[in-house]
Design a protein around this motif. Structure first.
Motif: not given
Length: 323
Positions: A37-43, A50-62
């Protein structure tokens, strides 16, 4: 007869063993694939990642629809000492001492901006039998109608916190403020987009007068992965002719890569043939035309390998000579 039965039994055992090994390999492959799974995503829109746990939370909640783009990288907040990251509509906070489910939380931006109102009086509290409203005794306010539907459908307390106002009219719009967000009713928008969130993350960043350099685009890391996509001009083709093969290569941020070396092994029924593509251009694209002649119904598979610095990426495509 006994020898035949013994041989048949042995063959069946071997087949069963092969099937078990194949299944084990498949499960291992699926497990590895799921864990990666992705560990980081650049915008590129804001120049932040956005990286790691922050990215997981970001994707999970919209994702973008709820939080907007990141407007900073992760940094240590000078007031709280916590690791935080600001988004257009939120602030992510890392709380390593919390239980795992609550290690990533959203900042109480509505509280920080002091947007709350007094609690409802006893006579103002909506009836508990009203299906369109829900009263939160924790803060003394109710959420109703479309705002309540949006609240329930998009993460509830984890994303919005408790309401700290009733719905009200501001600048000719119906709005309501929560501990972590502010909802706005926009009837001119398409169905499903009439409730939108204000840019509280940006507002709080400015409210705290944080260093504006934190918003400056971060330098993108070096290339760590090749994403290789390939296609053919005619998936179902004549039995002979010229087949165009197109390849597109991007990095881990899905940005086009130029100067990538690509080779192809084309598996014809008569034998394999090797081809070398021109280097990819600034759009990450390259192409070759492969002459072929093959009997109808014999699929031609094409294995493609990309090489860039010390990285290798692979993909496969195919076509079917038919008419």
């Amino acid at each position: 007869m006994k020898m035949f039965r013994k041989s048949q039994f042995t063959r069946q055992c071997l087949q069963a063993g092969v099937m078990i090994i194949a299944l084990m390999l498949l499960l291992i492959t699926v497990g590895v694939s799921s864990a990666q799974g992705p560990v980081e995503r650049h915008y590129d829109e804001t120049g932040h990642t956005v990286r790691g746990r922050f990215l997981t939370f970001f994707d999970k909640y919209g994702g973008l629809a709820i939080f907007g783009y990141p407007i900073t990288e992760e940094f240590r907040d000078p007031q709280s000492g916590m690791l935080v990251q600001y988004f257009q509509r939120a602030r992510f906070e890392w709380n390593p001492n919390n239980p795992e489910r609550h290690q990533v939380q959203l900042g109480l931006l509505g509280d920080e901006l002091k947007l709350g109102q007094p609690r409802l009086t006893l006579s103002q509290i909506p009836s508990s039998t009203n299906p369109s409203c829900y009263y939160f005794p924790q803060t003394g306010h109710a959420v109703c109608n479309a705002f309540l539907d949006y609240f329930r459908a998009n993460g509830g307390l984890d994303v919005f916190g408790y309401p700290i106002t009733e719905f009200k009219i501001e600048n000719e719009r119906i709005v309501q403020v929560f501990q972590r967000a502010r909802m706005e009713w926009r009837p001119e928008q398409a169905p499903g987009q009439k409730v939108q969130l204000a840019l509280l993350g940006s507002s709080v960043f400015n409210f705290h007068k944080l260093d504006s350099k934190l918003k400056e685009p971060a330098v993108i890391r070096s290339v760590t992965r090749l994403n290789v996509r390939a296609s053919v001009g005619d998936p179902v083709s004549r039995r002979s002719g010229i087949q165009p093969i197109y390849v597109f290569v991007t990095d881990q941020h899905d940005k086009a890569l130029d100067g990538v070396l690509l080779t192809a092994v084309v598996h014809f029924a008569s034998g394999n043939q090797n081809f070398v593509f021109p280097l990819t251009n600034t759009r990450g694209m390259t192409q070759i035309d492969v002459p072929f002649g093959s009997k109808a119904g014999s699929q031609v598979s094409i294995d493609i390998t990309a090489t860039y610095r010390n990285l290798i990426g692979q993909t496969r495509t195919s076509f079917l000579p038919w008419w």
